[in-house]
Design a protein around this motif. Structure first.
Motif, PDB file in Angstrom:
ATOM      1  N   GLN A  80       0.744  -1.060   0.145  1.00  0.00           N
ATOM      2  CA  GLN A  80      -0.050   0.164  -0.051  1.00  0.00           C
ATOM      3  C   GLN A  80       0.886   1.161   0.037  1.00  0.00           C
ATOM      4  OE1 GLN A  80      -2.545   0.257   3.294  1.00  0.00           O
ATOM      5  NE2 GLN A  80      -3.683   2.026   2.506  1.00  0.00           N
ATOM      6  N   PHE A  81       1.794   1.203   0.667  1.00  0.00           N
ATOM      7  CA  PHE A  81       2.825   2.252   0.953  1.00  0.00           C
ATOM      8  C   PHE A  81       3.752   2.574  -0.631  1.00  0.00           C
ATOM      9  CE2 PHE A  81       7.378   3.649   1.118  1.00  0.00           C
ATOM     10  CZ  PHE A  81       7.146   4.688   1.638  1.00  0.00           C
ATOM     11  N   PHE A  82       3.876   1.608  -1.186  1.00  0.00           N
ATOM     12  CA  PHE A  82       4.593   1.568  -2.444  1.00  0.00           C
ATOM     13  C   PHE A  82       3.531   2.182  -3.482  1.00  0.00           C
ATOM     14  CE2 PHE A  82       5.416  -0.084  -6.741  1.00  0.00           C
ATOM     15  CZ  PHE A  82       6.778   0.561  -6.866  1.00  0.00           C
ATOM     16  N   ASN A  83       2.408   1.715  -3.391  1.00  0.00           N
ATOM     17  CA  ASN A  83       1.349   2.165  -4.483  1.00  0.00           C
ATOM     18  C   ASN A  83       0.996   3.464  -4.219  1.00  0.00           C
ATOM     19  OD1 ASN A  83       0.963  -0.442  -5.703  1.00  0.00           O
ATOM     20  ND2 ASN A  83      -0.427  -1.050  -4.340  1.00  0.00           N
ATOM     21  N   GLU A  84       0.778   4.108  -3.006  1.00  0.00           N
ATOM     22  CA  GLU A  84       0.326   5.230  -2.749  1.00  0.00           C
ATOM     23  C   GLU A  84       1.214   6.351  -2.778  1.00  0.00           C
ATOM     24  OE1 GLU A  84      -1.518   5.259   0.993  1.00  0.00           O
ATOM     25  OE2 GLU A  84      -3.572   4.114   0.186  1.00  0.00           O
ATOM     26  N   LEU A  85       2.658   6.186  -2.387  1.00  0.00           N
ATOM     27  CA  LEU A  85       3.771   6.971  -2.275  1.00  0.00           C
ATOM     28  C   LEU A  85       4.860   6.725  -3.239  1.00  0.00           C
ATOM     29  CD1 LEU A  85       4.651   9.336  -0.583  1.00  0.00           C
ATOM     30  CD2 LEU A  85       6.030   7.762   0.554  1.00  0.00           C
ATOM     31  N   VAL A  86       5.212   5.622  -3.287  1.00  0.00           N
ATOM     32  CA  VAL A  86       6.717   5.407  -4.074  1.00  0.00           C
ATOM     33  C   VAL A  86       6.252   5.715  -5.591  1.00  0.00           C
ATOM     34  CG1 VAL A  86       8.274   3.882  -4.801  1.00  0.00           C
ATOM     35  CG2 VAL A  86       7.576   4.216  -2.397  1.00  0.00           C
ATOM     36  N   GLU A  87       5.065   4.967  -5.964  1.00  0.00           N
ATOM     37  CA  GLU A  87       4.829   4.518  -7.540  1.00  0.00           C
ATOM     38  C   GLU A  87       4.530   6.083  -8.226  1.00  0.00           C
ATOM     39  OE1 GLU A  87       1.041   2.801  -9.381  1.00  0.00           O
ATOM     40  OE2 GLU A  87       2.341   1.102  -8.633  1.00  0.00           O
ATOM     41  N   PRO A  88       3.711   7.046  -7.510  1.00  0.00           N
ATOM     42  CA  PRO A  88       3.533   8.227  -8.140  1.00  0.00           C
ATOM     43  C   PRO A  88       5.050   9.158  -8.357  1.00  0.00           C
ATOM     44  CG  PRO A  88       1.963   7.921  -6.561  1.00  0.00           C
ATOM     45  CD  PRO A  88       2.898   7.068  -6.214  1.00  0.00           C
ATOM     46  N   VAL A  89       5.832   8.845  -7.577  1.00  0.00           N
ATOM     47  CA  VAL A  89       7.180   9.465  -7.451  1.00  0.00           C
ATOM     48  C   VAL A  89       7.977   8.879  -8.755  1.00  0.00           C
ATOM     49  CG1 VAL A  89       9.279   9.834  -6.488  1.00  0.00           C
ATOM     50  CG2 VAL A  89       7.276  10.050  -5.178  1.00  0.00           C
ATOM     51  N   VAL A  90       7.838   7.438  -9.011  1.00  0.00           N
ATOM     52  CA  VAL A  90       8.524   6.685 -10.048  1.00  0.00           C
ATOM     53  C   VAL A  90       7.785   7.311 -11.560  1.00  0.00           C
ATOM     54  CG1 VAL A  90       8.866   4.486 -11.061  1.00  0.00           C
ATOM     55  CG2 VAL A  90       9.060   4.787  -8.515  1.00  0.00           C
ATOM     56  N   GLU A  91       6.413   7.516 -11.595  1.00  0.00           N
ATOM     57  CA  GLU A  91       5.920   7.871 -12.775  1.00  0.00           C
ATOM     58  C   GLU A  91       6.353   9.279 -13.079  1.00  0.00           C
ATOM     59  OE1 GLU A  91       1.671   7.750 -12.297  1.00  0.00           O
ATOM     60  OE2 GLU A  91       1.629   5.593 -11.957  1.00  0.00           O
ATOM     61  N   VAL A  92       6.471  10.070 -12.025  1.00  0.00           N
ATOM     62  CA  VAL A  92       7.059  11.531 -12.191  1.00  0.00           C
ATOM     63  C   VAL A  92       8.341  11.561 -12.917  1.00  0.00           C
ATOM     64  CG1 VAL A  92       7.606  13.692 -11.310  1.00  0.00           C
ATOM     65  CG2 VAL A  92       5.333  12.688 -10.642  1.00  0.00           C
ATOM     66  N   TYR A  93       9.362  10.663 -12.391  1.00  0.00           N
ATOM     67  CA  TYR A  93      10.617  10.684 -12.676  1.00  0.00           C
ATOM     68  C   TYR A  93      10.420  10.077 -14.332  1.00  0.00           C
ATOM     69  CZ  TYR A  93      15.230   8.723 -13.157  1.00  0.00           C
ATOM     70  OH  TYR A  93      16.370   8.401 -13.904  1.00  0.00           O
ATOM     71  N   LEU A  94       9.784   9.018 -14.499  1.00  0.00           N
ATOM     72  CA  LEU A  94       9.897   8.507 -15.692  1.00  0.00           C
ATOM     73  C   LEU A  94       9.213   9.646 -16.705  1.00  0.00           C
ATOM     74  CD1 LEU A  94       8.663   5.050 -15.108  1.00  0.00           C
ATOM     75  CD2 LEU A  94      10.897   5.649 -15.886  1.00  0.00           C
ATOM     76  N   GLU A  95       8.242  10.482 -16.493  1.00  0.00           N
ATOM     77  CA  GLU A  95       7.887  11.458 -17.345  1.00  0.00           C
ATOM     78  C   GLU A  95       8.893  12.486 -17.533  1.00  0.00           C
ATOM     79  OE1 GLU A  95       5.056  12.078 -19.038  1.00  0.00           O
ATOM     80  OE2 GLU A  95       4.429  10.102 -18.524  1.00  0.00           O
TER      81      GLU A  95
END
Length: 136
Positions: A58-73
């Motif tokens: 849940q922590f990964f999905n809510e916090l880390v995943e959006p950060v990774v998506e922004v980085y990839l963008e």
């Protein structure tokens, strides 16, 4: 005098036995408390062990995943040609947008790497003569 000494020794032995019994009972009680504490600790750790993976996901999905998506963008944005980020004009040629040559509706500006041909046909006209062509 011997009776007095015997009596004292007997009282001392009884007192020693009583104190020893008290300490033994206290030790047994402490062992029971420690055992129940350890058992409770094991149960708590088992519950934590079962709960942590779900919480981490849940922590990964809510916090880390959006950060990774922004980085990839940002990484994808770096791949865009820097010249395409600035608006510039492109003349129609015989090979690219020939139906637009001499048309007052032709826009010909590039935005973010995408050519805006005109308002009626943003991607250009496929044929040789556009029905919306107007002279200057």
């Amino acid at each position: 005098m011997e009776d007095w000494q015997k009596g004292f020794i007997e009282v001392w032995e009884v007192a020693t036995n009583e104190v020893e019994q008290i300490f033994t009972e206290m030790a047994e009680g402490a062992i029971e408390v420690i055992d129940s504490f350890l058992q409770s600790s094991e149960e708590i750790f088992e519950q934590l062990e079962n709960a942590i993976p779900a919480d981490l996901e849940q922590f990964f999905n809510e916090l880390v995943e959006p950060v990774v998506e922004v980085y990839l963008e940002f990484e994808r944005a770096e791949d865009i040609n820097q010249a395409d980020l600035f608006v510039h004009y492109v003349e129609p040629t015989e090979q690219k947008n020939p139906a637009c040559r001499g048309c007052q509706n032709y826009h010909g500006q590039v935005y973010g790497g995408n050519l805006m041909v005109c308002g009626m046909h943003p991607f250009g006209w496929e044929g040789e003569s556009c029905p919306d062509w107007q002279s200057y």
